[in-house]
Structure formats: structure tokens, C-alpha cells
Scaffold this active site. Structure first.
Site, PDB file in Angstrom:
ATOM      1  N   LYS A  30       8.144   9.576 -71.277  1.00  0.00           N
ATOM      2  CA  LYS A  30       8.115   9.015 -69.622  1.00  0.00           C
ATOM      3  C   LYS A  30       7.626   7.812 -69.806  1.00  0.00           C
ATOM      4  CE  LYS A  30       4.800  10.347 -67.160  1.00  0.00           C
ATOM      5  NZ  LYS A  30       4.063   9.204 -66.292  1.00  0.00           N
ATOM      6  N   ASN A  31       6.604   7.460 -70.358  1.00  0.00           N
ATOM      7  CA  ASN A  31       5.905   6.181 -70.270  1.00  0.00           C
ATOM      8  C   ASN A  31       6.555   5.152 -70.947  1.00  0.00           C
ATOM      9  OD1 ASN A  31       4.159   7.259 -68.629  1.00  0.00           O
ATOM     10  ND2 ASN A  31       2.448   7.502 -69.793  1.00  0.00           N
TER      11      ASN A  31
ATOM     12  N   ARG B  15       2.487   4.837 -59.409  1.00  0.00           N
ATOM     13  CA  ARG B  15       1.961   3.564 -59.586  1.00  0.00           C
ATOM     14  C   ARG B  15       2.538   2.575 -60.360  1.00  0.00           C
ATOM     15  NH1 ARG B  15      -2.901   4.233 -57.224  1.00  0.00           N
ATOM     16  NH2 ARG B  15      -3.550   2.700 -58.428  1.00  0.00           N
TER      17      ARG B  15
ATOM     18  N   CYS C 108      -5.824   6.790 -56.040  1.00  0.00           N
ATOM     19  CA  CYS C 108      -5.113   7.832 -57.024  1.00  0.00           C
ATOM     20  C   CYS C 108      -6.004   9.032 -57.469  1.00  0.00           C
ATOM     21  CB  CYS C 108      -4.957   7.095 -58.347  1.00  0.00           C
ATOM     22  SG  CYS C 108      -4.013   7.734 -59.568  1.00  0.00           S
TER      23      CYS C 108
ATOM     24  N   ARG D 109      -7.658   2.720 -60.379  1.00  0.00           N
ATOM     25  CA  ARG D 109      -6.171   2.030 -60.758  1.00  0.00           C
ATOM     26  C   ARG D 109      -5.870   0.723 -60.227  1.00  0.00           C
ATOM     27  NH1 ARG D 109      -2.449   6.735 -62.504  1.00  0.00           N
ATOM     28  NH2 ARG D 109      -2.015   5.177 -64.090  1.00  0.00           N
TER      29      ARG D 109
ATOM     30  N   ASP E 154      -4.341  10.973 -71.795  1.00  0.00           N
ATOM     31  CA  ASP E 154      -3.317  11.847 -71.304  1.00  0.00           C
ATOM     32  C   ASP E 154      -3.222  13.016 -71.988  1.00  0.00           C
ATOM     33  OD1 ASP E 154      -2.670   9.795 -69.594  1.00  0.00           O
ATOM     34  OD2 ASP E 154      -0.831   9.090 -70.806  1.00  0.00           O
TER      35      ASP E 154
ATOM     36  N   ILE F  87     -11.496   6.147 -70.108  1.00  0.00           N
ATOM     37  CA  ILE F  87     -10.249   5.324 -69.647  1.00  0.00           C
ATOM     38  C   ILE F  87     -10.602   5.437 -68.049  1.00  0.00           C
ATOM     39  CG2 ILE F  87      -8.110   4.704 -69.620  1.00  0.00           C
ATOM     40  CD1 ILE F  87      -9.276   4.527 -72.233  1.00  0.00           C
TER      41      ILE F  87
ATOM     42  N   ARG G  25       6.782  15.781 -62.599  1.00  0.00           N
ATOM     43  CA  ARG G  25       6.869  14.173 -62.751  1.00  0.00           C
ATOM     44  C   ARG G  25       6.963  13.732 -64.168  1.00  0.00           C
ATOM     45  NH1 ARG G  25       2.174  10.971 -59.722  1.00  0.00           N
ATOM     46  NH2 ARG G  25       3.468   9.365 -60.538  1.00  0.00           N
TER      47      ARG G  25
HETATM   48  N1  EPU Z   1      -7.136  -1.206 -65.067  1.00  0.00           N
HETATM   49  C1  EPU Z   1      -7.850  -2.239 -64.017  1.00  0.00           C
HETATM   50  N2  EPU Z   1      -6.872  -3.381 -63.785  1.00  0.00           N
HETATM   51  C2  EPU Z   1      -5.724  -3.368 -64.051  1.00  0.00           C
HETATM   52  C3  EPU Z   1      -5.093  -2.498 -64.786  1.00  0.00           C
HETATM   53  C4  EPU Z   1      -5.905  -1.347 -65.304  1.00  0.00           C
HETATM   54  O1  EPU Z   1      -9.120  -2.169 -63.997  1.00  0.00           O
HETATM   55  O2  EPU Z   1      -4.996  -4.425 -63.358  1.00  0.00           O
HETATM   56  C5  EPU Z   1      -8.113  -0.192 -65.484  1.00  0.00           C
HETATM   57  C6  EPU Z   1      -7.667   1.150 -65.010  1.00  0.00           C
HETATM   58  O3  EPU Z   1      -8.287   1.500 -63.746  1.00  0.00           O
HETATM   59  C7  EPU Z   1      -8.155   2.163 -65.895  1.00  0.00           C
HETATM   60  C8  EPU Z   1      -7.760   1.316 -67.207  1.00  0.00           C
HETATM   61  O4  EPU Z   1      -7.806  -0.149 -66.899  1.00  0.00           O
HETATM   62  O5  EPU Z   1      -9.307   2.348 -65.795  1.00  0.00           O
HETATM   63  C9  EPU Z   1      -6.551   1.494 -67.943  1.00  0.00           C
HETATM   64  O6  EPU Z   1      -5.527   1.566 -67.206  1.00  0.00           O
HETATM   65  P1  EPU Z   1      -4.054   1.347 -67.532  1.00  0.00           P
HETATM   66  O7  EPU Z   1      -3.825   0.084 -67.037  1.00  0.00           O
HETATM   67  O8  EPU Z   1      -4.016   1.057 -69.241  1.00  0.00           O
HETATM   68  O9  EPU Z   1      -3.272   2.551 -67.262  1.00  0.00           O
HETATM   69  P2  EPU Z   1      -1.842   2.399 -66.679  1.00  0.00           P
HETATM   70  O10 EPU Z   1      -1.057   1.452 -67.371  1.00  0.00           O
HETATM   71  O11 EPU Z   1      -1.950   2.440 -64.976  1.00  0.00           O
HETATM   72  C10 EPU Z   1      -0.771   3.977 -68.363  1.00  0.00           C
HETATM   73  C11 EPU Z   1      -0.135   5.119 -68.421  1.00  0.00           C
HETATM   74  C12 EPU Z   1      -0.912   6.484 -68.094  1.00  0.00           C
HETATM   75  C13 EPU Z   1      -2.076   6.457 -68.927  1.00  0.00           C
HETATM   76  C14 EPU Z   1      -2.639   5.413 -69.099  1.00  0.00           C
HETATM   77  C15 EPU Z   1      -3.832   4.994 -70.114  1.00  0.00           C
HETATM   78  C16 EPU Z   1       2.175   4.543 -67.761  1.00  0.00           C
HETATM   79  C17 EPU Z   1       3.343   4.541 -66.713  1.00  0.00           C
HETATM   80  N3  EPU Z   1       1.201   5.308 -67.484  1.00  0.00           N
HETATM   81  O12 EPU Z   1      -1.149   3.782 -66.924  1.00  0.00           O
HETATM   82  O13 EPU Z   1      -0.135   7.573 -68.006  1.00  0.00           O
HETATM   83  O14 EPU Z   1      -3.111   7.323 -68.497  1.00  0.00           O
HETATM   84  O15 EPU Z   1      -1.633   4.125 -69.328  1.00  0.00           O
HETATM   85  O16 EPU Z   1      -3.129   5.221 -71.263  1.00  0.00           O
HETATM   86  O17 EPU Z   1       2.424   4.201 -69.004  1.00  0.00           O
HETATM   87  C18 EPU Z   1       0.406   9.796 -67.521  1.00  0.00           C
HETATM   88  O18 EPU Z   1       1.602   9.817 -67.995  1.00  0.00           O
HETATM   89  O19 EPU Z   1      -0.005  10.894 -66.961  1.00  0.00           O
HETATM   90  C19 EPU Z   1      -0.464   8.652 -67.048  1.00  0.00           C
HETATM   91  C20 EPU Z   1      -1.334   8.622 -66.142  1.00  0.00           C
END
Ligand code: EPU
Length: 418
Positions: A22-23, A92, A116, A121, A306, A328, A398
């Protein structure tokens, strides 16, 4: 609202097939906005988040067509460079269209995601990165607008903290920017490398994806391509835990064992037999007792956040005390109280959960709060005595494709009810 009714106590046995990630599929669909030519994506999982992303890119101007297990996407032109609140609030990852839209048409308007279930996030790092590439960023009425009427310029971006979708978003912005972009402290997740592979097939010039420094040399335009999405490592990990928690034996087919290194090490330390059967399959088997083993979530290649909830379900059955630390996300313990309702002994202190085991779990009515928390409840239910009814399984839909059918085929007594 659908529910799952699960009768626990059956050791799972047989083979289970892993779907596409998915990701990985989410950014791949967003990347289809970068070219007017057709892109064919194979192994797209049929899960709700993917349907949401398809709707989103269609509202931007893409046409999508399912061809067997593949999807053909063509975005002849961008008709609306916008991600509306209605879609963003349900997913998101919608912010992944920001980079491609700004790159392709110099303008993007994306609703800011709100709160969230698992943490704040924010997307501030995506926005700061786009500013480094020359976009003007404005925020009003709950939307963020990025404007770069003369196109984006390559730049140097150092991420203050590692972000997966932030890295993907900026990689997609940079492929059409003028000149070179360097992304430093980039995410090293396999999904980032998979996106880079797709973009490269589309004509992008990217080096270092999968490491913490990614170099991108912008090109004038991208073209059509065909690509197969990598297998879902989180789904595969969930199945490995399902085999172990039920004391069964499962062949998990169609996975990439190297993507699961951190989990496999923990499971082996806990007393589970995990063997690589082929290049793309793992056999999990547990006959003896489980021992408690601590885990701390980290960015890839560390232990995946995850998989934290699912691993915690496993640790409720292990002998001893395990400390599970979530680094995280600040609030990713929503499953704890539900597991406790089923008989687990878990205490949380800030970002740490302390699990004492083994405890016999008993079936109960529980509520799914987010995608991975729901998966941990399914795993707990598989080993619990009696029936567990999990409410709000739309969360699991999802990101897990036909999970009740896949688990049912290997012996789980699981039924979906309205
Ligand atoms: N963060 C910030 N600012 C930003 C972006 C992130 O502070 O601009 C923080 C977040 O709040 C968090 C940390 O950085 O504390 C890491 O967040 P990240 O941006 O890596 O998460 P994401 O890209 O929103 C993806 C996956 C998530 C997975 C995380 C961590 C996708 C679509 N989603 O989210 O997947 O948990 O990376 O590996 O790729 C899931 O599939 O259940 C899921 C939540």
C-alpha cells in the site's frame, strides 16, 4: 459498519500470499500526475486507501482503468491541481500529490491534514522542502498553496527528521525541477527506493534512493512506463506474527525477506523458527514457548512502527517482561487498552509499553482505532479463547487486502458481519 467475528485457538497452517505494498502504491499513483503519457502499475493492492488515492488523482485530471491486477493511469492534463479536504481528511497520504502537482503545473492547493489517531503528523517538512525548491508557500482556510509559476529549481534539502512521504513528495517535485537537488537525511524505506525505480523508468535521473542521501538531476519531461509495486512488508510481517502467535506453521509467499530483517531477528530471539524458503518466501513455525524480547521502533532498516502493535500482541504470549518503545509517533498505543480488555497485562509509561506475559487472552468486544492497531486485535483474537468481535474494521480495510479470506484459507475462523 462491518465487524469481524473471530473464534480463536486454531493454529494456522498452509500458505498465504502477500499483496502489493500500500505505502508504495500510494506514491506510485501520485507519480502518475507527473506525465501526460500512460503509466501501468502492476500489483496494486485492492484496499481502501488506494481507492481514495485513485479518486484524488482522478479529481486532478487522471483517468484510471483496472486491467486485471494492474492499473493504467493517464493524466493527459491537470484539470485541478487540488487535494480537497473531503479526501485528505480520510487519508493523510493525500499530501503526496503536492510535489507532483507543483512540479508538473507550478501550482498545488492541498488541504492540510488535521489531527490523527496515532500522532500529530504535520507536513511542515514537505513544505519547507518545496520552499527550498523555489515554491512560494501560503496557508489559509485550512489549505496550503504552493506556487512556482516559472517552475521549480533544484536545491539542497536537509530533513530535520526522517520522513517517508516527505522524502517521496520532494523526490517527485525534484524530478522536473531545473538543475540538481540533494535530499539529505532522507528516508531509506524500501518504498522510497521503489518510487525511485518507477520514476527512473519514467525518465527521471535519481541516484542513492534507499540511502540517506538522494541526488536528483531534473529533466524537462517524463514519459510513460510500466512498473511492478514491491510486496507489502507490513502485511508479510503481520502474517509471520499470525503463524507464530497461533503456534502454527505458515508459508508466507511473495514477500521480500530482506525488507523484514529487524522483525525476523526479534522473532527468532523470541523462540520462533523463521526460515527463508526461497528468494520470495518465508516459513514461520512455532512449537515451543515464546520468550519476551524488547523492541524499539526506528526508521528503516530498524524495527518498523507499522509492526509495533502486531508485535505487542505476540509479546502478550511470551514469557517474561518486554519493553516496547515507540519513537516515531507520539500516540501509537491505542491498541493497548483493547488488548488489556482481552486479558493482556500491559502498562504504558510515555512512549514505552511494558508487557508481562504470558497471559491467556479471552474473546471480547473490541474496537479498531487505526490500521495497524486493528491488525494487532485480529492477531490477539486468533489466539484468544472464545469469540472476539472487532468493531470498525474499515480501518483494517484501508491497508489489508481481503485479510479475512487470506486468514480463513489457512484455518482461521474469521467472519465478516455487517
Ligand atoms: N513529521 C514531521 N513533519 C513532517 C513529516 C513528518 O514532524 O513534515 C514527523 C511525523 O509526525 C512523525 C515522523 O515525522 O512523527 C515520521 O513521519 P513520516 O513522515 O515518516 O510518516 P508518513 O510519511 O506520514 C509513512 C507511512 C506510515 C508509517 C510512517 C513511518 C505512508 C503512506 N505512510 O507515513 O504508514 O507509519 O511512514 O514509517 O507511507 C500505515 O501504513 O499504517 C502507516 C501509518
Amino acid at each position: 459498519m462491518d465487524k469481524f467475528a473471530i473464534q480463536g485457538g486454531v493454529p494456522l497452517a498452509g500458505a498465504v500470499q502477500v499483496s502489493g505494498a500500500k505505502n508504495s502504491a500510494l506514491p506510485a499513483l501520485a507519480a502518475c500526475l507527473l506525465t501526460g503519457e500512460p503509466v501501468i502499475l502492476h500489483r496494486i493492492p485492492r484496499v481502501r486507501d488506494i481507492r481514495t488515492m485513485q479518486k484524488l488523482i482522478e479529481s486532478c485530471g487522471a483517468s484510471t482503468k483496472a486491467i486485471g491486477g494492474a492499473v493504467r493511469v493517464q493524466t493527459a492534463e491537470i484539470v485541478s491541481p487540488e487535494a480537497p479536504y473531503d479526501l485528505v481528511k480520510t487519508m493523510r497520504a493525500s499530501s503526496l500529490v503536492l510535489g507532483p502537482l507543483a512540479a508538473r503545473c507550478g501550482r498545488a492547493r492541498v488541504s492540510l491534514p488535521g489531527g490523527c489517531a496515532i500522532g500529530a503528523r504535520p507536513i511542515d517538512l514537505h513544505l519547507a522542502g518545496l520552499e527550498h525548491l523555489g515554491a512560494r508557500i501560503r496557508q489559509e482556510h485550512g489549505y496550503v498553496e504552493a506556487e512556482a509559476p516559472n517552475g521549480l529549481q533544484g536545491g539542497f534539502i536537509h530533513f530535520d527528521r526522517i520522513t517517508v512521504t516527505g522524502t517521496e513528495d520532494l523526490m517527485m517535485a525534484a524530478v522536473l525541477a531545473e538543475g540538481e537537488t540533494v535530499l539529505e537525511n532522507a528516508a531509506r524505506e524500501p518504498e522510497v527506493a521503489d518510487l525511485a525505480e518507477l520514476l527512473t523508468r519514467m525518465g527521471a535521473r535519481i541516484e542513492g534512493a534507499g540511502t540517506s542521501t538522494i541526488r536528483i538531476r531534473g529533466v524537462k519531461r517524463l514519459h510513460g512506463a510500466e512498473h511492478t509495486i514491491i510486496p507489502d512488508r507490513i502485511e508479510a510481517g503481520t502474517f509471520l506474527i499470525a503463524g507464530a502467535i497461533t503456534g502454527g506453521e505458515l508459508l508466507v509467499k511473495g514477500c521480500v525477506p530482506e525488507h523484514l530483517g529487524a522483525l525476523i531477528v526479534k522473532m527468532r530471539q523470541a523462540g520462533v523458527d523463521v526460515a527463508q524458503e526461497s528468494e520470495s518466501s518465508l516459513r514461520v513455525r512455532r512449537t515451543g514457548r515464546l520468550t519476551a524480547v524488547d523492541a524499539t521502533t526506528e526508521e528503516h532498516p530498524g524495527f518498523a512502527t507499522d509492526l509495533q502493535a502486531q508485535y505487542m500482541a505476540l509479546m502478550t504470549q511470551a514469557e517474561g517482561i518486554s519493553f516496547i518503545t515507540e519513537t516515531i509517533f507520539e500516540n501509537r498505543f491505542m491498541h493497548v487498552l483493547e488488548l488489556v480488555r482481552m486479558g493482556a497485562s500491559i502498562r504504558t509509561e510515555g512512549r514505552q509499553a511494558i508487557v508481562a506475559g504470558p497471559r491467556e487472552l479471552t474473546g471480547a468486544g473490541v474496537i479498531a482505532s487505526d490500521l495497524r492497531a486493528s491488525a494487532s486485535l485480529v492477531l490477539a483474537a486468533l489466539v484468544a479463547r472464545g469469540e472476539t468481535v472487532i468493531d470498525r474494521v474499515y480501518h483494517i480495510d484501508r491497508g489489508y487486502e481481503k485479510i479475512e479470506q487470506k486468514l480463513g484459507k489457512v484455518g482461521a475462523r474469521i467472519r465478516r458481519a455487517a
